[in-house]
Write a protein that holds these residues in place. Structure first.
Motif, PDB file in Angstrom:
ATOM      1  N   MET A   1      44.222 -23.448   3.332  1.00 27.40           N
ATOM      2  CA  MET A   1      45.556 -23.277   3.919  1.00 27.40           C
ATOM      3  C   MET A   1      46.593 -24.115   3.179  1.00 27.40           C
ATOM      4  SD  MET A   1      44.407 -23.541   7.937  1.00 27.40           S
ATOM      5  CE  MET A   1      46.040 -23.244   8.608  1.00 27.40           C
ATOM      6  N   THR A   2      47.811 -23.624   3.130  1.00 30.73           N
ATOM      7  CA  THR A   2      48.913 -24.411   2.574  1.00 30.73           C
ATOM      8  C   THR A   2      49.316 -25.473   3.591  1.00 30.73           C
ATOM      9  OG1 THR A   2      50.649 -23.017   3.517  1.00 30.73           O
ATOM     10  CG2 THR A   2      49.743 -22.366   1.350  1.00 30.73           C
ATOM     11  N   PRO A   3      50.009 -26.539   3.158  1.00 33.76           N
ATOM     12  CA  PRO A   3      50.475 -27.554   4.114  1.00 33.76           C
ATOM     13  C   PRO A   3      51.333 -26.970   5.234  1.00 33.76           C
ATOM     14  CG  PRO A   3      50.659 -28.389   1.885  1.00 33.76           C
ATOM     15  CD  PRO A   3      50.270 -26.935   1.772  1.00 33.76           C
ATOM     16  N   GLN A   4      52.169 -25.981   4.914  1.00 27.35           N
ATOM     17  CA  GLN A   4      52.990 -25.353   5.947  1.00 27.35           C
ATOM     18  C   GLN A   4      52.130 -24.613   6.956  1.00 27.35           C
ATOM     19  OE1 GLN A   4      56.636 -25.266   6.317  1.00 27.35           O
ATOM     20  NE2 GLN A   4      55.891 -24.609   8.315  1.00 27.35           N
ATOM     21  N   GLU A   5      51.090 -23.916   6.483  1.00 24.03           N
ATOM     22  CA  GLU A   5      50.195 -23.187   7.385  1.00 24.03           C
ATOM     23  C   GLU A   5      49.440 -24.144   8.303  1.00 24.03           C
ATOM     24  OE1 GLU A   5      49.144 -19.231   4.654  1.00 24.03           O
ATOM     25  OE2 GLU A   5      47.930 -21.058   4.487  1.00 24.03           O
ATOM     26  N   GLN A   6      49.015 -25.292   7.771  1.00 26.33           N
ATOM     27  CA  GLN A   6      48.355 -26.294   8.603  1.00 26.33           C
ATOM     28  C   GLN A   6      49.310 -26.816   9.673  1.00 26.33           C
ATOM     29  OE1 GLN A   6      46.260 -29.422   6.512  1.00 26.33           O
ATOM     30  NE2 GLN A   6      45.665 -28.047   4.842  1.00 26.33           N
ATOM     31  N   TYR A   7      50.541 -27.116   9.261  1.00 23.73           N
ATOM     32  CA  TYR A   7      51.563 -27.623  10.181  1.00 23.73           C
ATOM     33  C   TYR A   7      51.813 -26.612  11.298  1.00 23.73           C
ATOM     34  CZ  TYR A   7      56.027 -29.666  11.695  1.00 23.73           C
ATOM     35  OH  TYR A   7      57.049 -30.231  12.424  1.00 23.73           O
ATOM     36  N   ASP A   8      51.931 -25.320  10.933  1.00 19.93           N
ATOM     37  CA  ASP A   8      52.183 -24.270  11.922  1.00 19.93           C
ATOM     38  C   ASP A   8      50.987 -24.103  12.853  1.00 19.93           C
ATOM     39  OD1 ASP A   8      54.667 -23.817  10.832  1.00 19.93           O
ATOM     40  OD2 ASP A   8      54.018 -22.140   9.572  1.00 19.93           O
ATOM     41  N   TRP A   9      49.769 -24.257  12.325  1.00 19.96           N
ATOM     42  CA  TRP A   9      48.584 -24.103  13.164  1.00 19.96           C
ATOM     43  C   TRP A   9      48.538 -25.181  14.236  1.00 19.96           C
ATOM     44  CZ3 TRP A   9      44.138 -26.882  14.388  1.00 19.96           C
ATOM     45  CH2 TRP A   9      43.146 -26.157  15.051  1.00 19.96           C
ATOM     46  N   TYR A  10      48.833 -26.414  13.854  1.00 22.06           N
ATOM     47  CA  TYR A  10      48.829 -27.499  14.845  1.00 22.06           C
ATOM     48  C   TYR A  10      49.928 -27.297  15.886  1.00 22.06           C
ATOM     49  CZ  TYR A  10      45.280 -30.395  12.616  1.00 22.06           C
ATOM     50  OH  TYR A  10      44.091 -30.876  12.137  1.00 22.06           O
ATOM     51  N   ASN A  11      51.080 -26.789  15.477  1.00 20.02           N
ATOM     52  CA  ASN A  11      52.131 -26.483  16.446  1.00 20.02           C
ATOM     53  C   ASN A  11      51.671 -25.409  17.428  1.00 20.02           C
ATOM     54  OD1 ASN A  11      54.125 -28.277  15.691  1.00 20.02           O
ATOM     55  ND2 ASN A  11      55.129 -26.868  14.278  1.00 20.02           N
TER      56      ASN A  11
ATOM     57  N   PRO B   1      48.191 -39.124  13.279  1.00 29.54           N
ATOM     58  CA  PRO B   1      48.929 -38.094  14.011  1.00 29.54           C
ATOM     59  C   PRO B   1      48.017 -36.955  14.447  1.00 29.54           C
ATOM     60  CG  PRO B   1      49.289 -37.829  11.668  1.00 29.54           C
ATOM     61  CD  PRO B   1      48.443 -39.062  11.819  1.00 29.54           C
ATOM     62  N   LEU B   2      48.245 -36.485  15.664  1.00 28.48           N
ATOM     63  CA  LEU B   2      47.388 -35.451  16.227  1.00 28.48           C
ATOM     64  C   LEU B   2      47.592 -34.092  15.550  1.00 28.48           C
ATOM     65  CD1 LEU B   2      47.851 -36.405  19.981  1.00 28.48           C
ATOM     66  CD2 LEU B   2      45.793 -36.750  18.612  1.00 28.48           C
ATOM     67  N   ASN B   3      48.703 -33.940  14.831  1.00 28.97           N
ATOM     68  CA  ASN B   3      49.009 -32.643  14.222  1.00 28.97           C
ATOM     69  C   ASN B   3      48.783 -32.651  12.712  1.00 28.97           C
ATOM     70  OD1 ASN B   3      51.136 -34.414  13.844  1.00 28.97           O
ATOM     71  ND2 ASN B   3      52.691 -32.816  13.835  1.00 28.97           N
ATOM     72  N   ALA B   4      47.730 -33.355  12.282  1.00 33.74           N
ATOM     73  CA  ALA B   4      47.407 -33.368  10.845  1.00 33.74           C
ATOM     74  C   ALA B   4      45.901 -33.526  10.666  1.00 33.74           C
ATOM     75  CB  ALA B   4      48.147 -34.492  10.137  1.00 33.74           C
ATOM     76  N   ASN B   5      45.380 -32.916   9.613  1.00 29.52           N
ATOM     77  CA  ASN B   5      43.952 -32.992   9.310  1.00 29.52           C
ATOM     78  C   ASN B   5      43.724 -34.134   8.316  1.00 29.52           C
ATOM     79  OD1 ASN B   5      41.199 -32.225   9.161  1.00 29.52           O
ATOM     80  ND2 ASN B   5      41.625 -31.031   7.307  1.00 29.52           N
ATOM     81  N   THR B   6      43.749 -35.376   8.828  1.00 29.72           N
ATOM     82  CA  THR B   6      43.653 -36.550   7.955  1.00 29.72           C
ATOM     83  C   THR B   6      42.224 -36.975   7.683  1.00 29.72           C
ATOM     84  OG1 THR B   6      43.787 -38.047   9.848  1.00 29.72           O
ATOM     85  CG2 THR B   6      45.875 -37.417   8.806  1.00 29.72           C
ATOM     86  N   GLY B   7      41.310 -36.712   8.628  1.00 31.11           N
ATOM     87  CA  GLY B   7      39.945 -37.206   8.504  1.00 31.11           C
ATOM     88  C   GLY B   7      39.800 -38.668   8.899  1.00 31.11           C
TER      89      GLY B   7
ATOM     90  N   VAL C   1      61.851 -43.900   3.436  1.00 24.55           N
ATOM     91  CA  VAL C   1      60.542 -43.350   3.109  1.00 24.55           C
ATOM     92  C   VAL C   1      60.742 -41.980   2.461  1.00 24.55           C
ATOM     93  CG1 VAL C   1      60.218 -42.225   5.357  1.00 24.55           C
ATOM     94  CG2 VAL C   1      58.227 -42.845   3.991  1.00 24.55           C
ATOM     95  N   ARG C   2      59.946 -41.700   1.462  1.00 24.06           N
ATOM     96  CA  ARG C   2      59.975 -40.384   0.839  1.00 24.06           C
ATOM     97  C   ARG C   2      59.088 -39.443   1.647  1.00 24.06           C
ATOM     98  NH1 ARG C   2      61.966 -38.958  -3.989  1.00 24.06           N
ATOM     99  NH2 ARG C   2      61.287 -36.978  -4.901  1.00 24.06           N
ATOM    100  N   LEU C   3      59.629 -38.296   2.028  1.00 20.90           N
ATOM    101  CA  LEU C   3      58.938 -37.361   2.903  1.00 20.90           C
ATOM    102  C   LEU C   3      58.415 -36.161   2.125  1.00 20.90           C
ATOM    103  CD1 LEU C   3      61.481 -37.309   5.880  1.00 20.90           C
ATOM    104  CD2 LEU C   3      59.337 -38.590   5.771  1.00 20.90           C
ATOM    105  N   ASP C   4      57.224 -35.723   2.500  1.00 22.57           N
ATOM    106  CA  ASP C   4      56.670 -34.477   1.975  1.00 22.57           C
ATOM    107  C   ASP C   4      55.725 -33.904   3.024  1.00 22.57           C
ATOM    108  OD1 ASP C   4      54.169 -35.833   1.739  1.00 22.57           O
ATOM    109  OD2 ASP C   4      54.716 -36.532  -0.268  1.00 22.57           O
ATOM    110  N   MET C   5      55.108 -32.793   2.711  1.00 20.07           N
ATOM    111  CA  MET C   5      54.243 -32.140   3.689  1.00 20.07           C
ATOM    112  C   MET C   5      52.951 -32.910   3.946  1.00 20.07           C
ATOM    113  SD  MET C   5      55.847 -29.665   4.936  1.00 20.07           S
ATOM    114  CE  MET C   5      54.494 -29.033   5.895  1.00 20.07           C
ATOM    115  N   HIS C   6      52.669 -33.918   3.138  1.00 17.65           N
ATOM    116  CA  HIS C   6      51.446 -34.699   3.328  1.00 17.65           C
ATOM    117  C   HIS C   6      51.647 -35.862   4.302  1.00 17.65           C
ATOM    118  CE1 HIS C   6      49.361 -32.485   0.205  1.00 17.65           C
ATOM    119  NE2 HIS C   6      50.384 -32.671  -0.607  1.00 17.65           N
TER     120      HIS C   6
END
Length: 468
Positions: free
Chosen positions: A198-208, A340-346, A364-369
């Motif tokens: 999955m792309t980072p956006q798809e992961q983000y949308d799945w958790y939402n 965070p509960l909405n991320a697959n960090t391991g 802070v520099r922000l990105d999808m990670h």
């Protein structure tokens, strides 16, 4: 009259010093009334003293009660308050049943954000079960200068950050609302996707999607959970934990040890982890008392096969081969319930991060990670409109890849490391949630024992700063 003028001068000087401290000149409207009390005496403040006995008796009590409530309200807001340790998350440093004298002057008291509240209550009126405060007006966060700042490993009282939202049913109010939403959502969605594809956006949308599924489940079952409600910052539950990470530091947990900027942080003297224990016979009561093993600990052992122990307790139990057959560290961990509960960090409770703790004025520099880590501070605590669309981040309608924080944040953890709901589960603590610093234990009673035997005499008036 000279004596009255002296009293007026002293009281007025103290009151003006207080107004200078809190930087609130609206209080000057009270000065004419102070002048009247001591000098002009035009207003009959105690008119009831010349009334008939029944009225005089009733009003004397009303006057005393009102004065006591106002005094307690004022003292609790700006100087100190009482706090009782309700759970074992800081054991064996602070024990369940310890009553703390909490100084608000140490870090500087907050100007009340919810000023209309009943003294001696946090958010609920006893007996009636309704709100003990009126949400209007809501004032902006402002803190008066205190005696110092939070330092590494300070024990701190603060408002529970994830307590902004909860359900109204009292049976479930202690539960973390966000954990509930993700837990119910993941059970209903069931099928866990292949995150690697999955792309980072798809992961983000799945958790939402999971979160919204759980939230809708709670809404649809309001008969069980009640309605979804919110609380202002200063009306949320009070928590007490140890501050193990300061603003601007990078925190990481490796094999249970906290590292700050790459250097290991000293563990508390009475730090606890859970151990699998096989007993040959029950632990004697005097040994339990000496090692601080509670009935709650034994319940955990009976139900789960493990219980929390200090290094000293492990050493002494290991030496008693007549009592203990085997004792091993509990290394069982799971992923998915960690912030965070909405991320697959391991990440797990024993191996977490690294994560940079936000500092006021720093960017802070922000990105999808990393957006999931900083989304809650940016959106909830600092009240920005944050959206993620097409793999791009928008704050207040503008695409950006950076954010400058408006507040300092802290990382709080309990000393009972395997039995503590803390920053590993709900994230950063903003500075506007800080309540105060515990100074000493003024009373301590063991919930497992009653009467005089339950009083922990050796803990009375023990300074919290001496508990490392």
């Amino acid at each position: 009259m000279k004596k009255q003028w002296t009293k007026f001068a002293v009281v007025t000087a103290l009151y003006l010093a207080f107004l200078l401290w809190v930087k609130s000149w609206w209080g000057l409207v009270v000065v004419p009334f102070i002048f009247d009390v001591y000098i002009t005496k035009k207003i009959r403040w105690q008119w009831w003293k010349n009334s008939e006995p029944p009225v005089r008796f009733v009003m004397s009590w009303v006057d005393a009660i009102v004065f006591a409530l106002v005094a307690v309200y004022f003292i609790n807001l700006f100087f100190f308050q009482n706090y009782v340790i309700p759970s074992s998350s800081l054991e064996k440093s602070l024990l369940t049943g310890d009553y703390l004298f909490v100084s608000k002057v140490s870090y500087g008291p907050r100007i009340p954000e919810t000023p209309l509240t009943m003294p001696l209550t946090q958010h609920t009126l006893p007996v009636f079960g309704c709100k003990s405060y009126i949400e209007w007006p809501q004032w902006d966060y402002r803190r008066v200068k205190g005696l110092g700042d939070i330092e590494a490993n300070d024990i701190v009282v603060f408002n529970y950050p994830a307590g902004d939202t909860l359900v109204s049913n009292e049976e479930y109010q202690a539960a973390d609302y966000y954990q509930m939403c993700y837990s119910f959502g993941s059970q209903l969605v069931q099928q866990r996707p292949d995150f690697a594809s999955m792309t980072p956006q798809e992961q983000y949308d799945w958790y939402n999607f999971v979160y919204n599924t759980g939230r809708n489940y709670i809404l649809d079952n309001s008969a069980t959970y009640g309605r979804i409600m919110t609380r202002p910052v200063d009306r949320r539950e009070n928590y007490v934990k140890r501050c193990v990470g300061l603003p601007g530091q990078t925190l990481q947990i490796k094999d249970r040890i906290v590292y700050l900027d790459g250097k290991p942080n000293k563990e508390p003297d009475n730090v606890q982890y859970t151990y699998h224990v096989k007993l040959l016979q029950p632990i004697p009561d005097d040994m339990m008392k000496e090692l601080g093993i509670s009935m709650e600990d034994l319940t955990s052992l009976n139900q789960n096969g493990y219980m929390p122990l200090t290094k000293r307790a492990v050493a002494e139990l290991s030496a008693r081969r007549d009592i203990v057959e085997d004792i091993t560290l509990n290394t069982d961990t799971i992923t998915g319930d960690i912030y965070p509960l909405n991320a697959n960090t391991g990440w797990t409770r024993d191996n977490y991060g690294p994560v940079w703790i936000p500092k006021k004025g720093e960017t802070v520099r922000l990105d999808m990670h990393n957006i999931a880590v900083y989304e809650r501070p940016i959106r909830v605590y600092e009240e920005n409109d944050l959206q993620v669309r097409g793999g791009k981040i928008y704050i207040n309608g503008k695409q950006t890849d950076r954010y400058t924080f408006k507040m300092d944040y802290y990382w709080m953890m309990g000393d009972n490391r395997h039995n503590s709901a803390d920053s590993r589960y709900w994230g950063f603590v903003p500075e506007d949630h800080i309540v105060g610093k515990p100074i000493f234990i003024w009373w301590s009673s063991d919930p497992d024992r009653h009467g005089f035997s339950g009083i922990r005499w050796n803990r009375l008036f023990k300074m919290v700063d001496n508990i490392k």
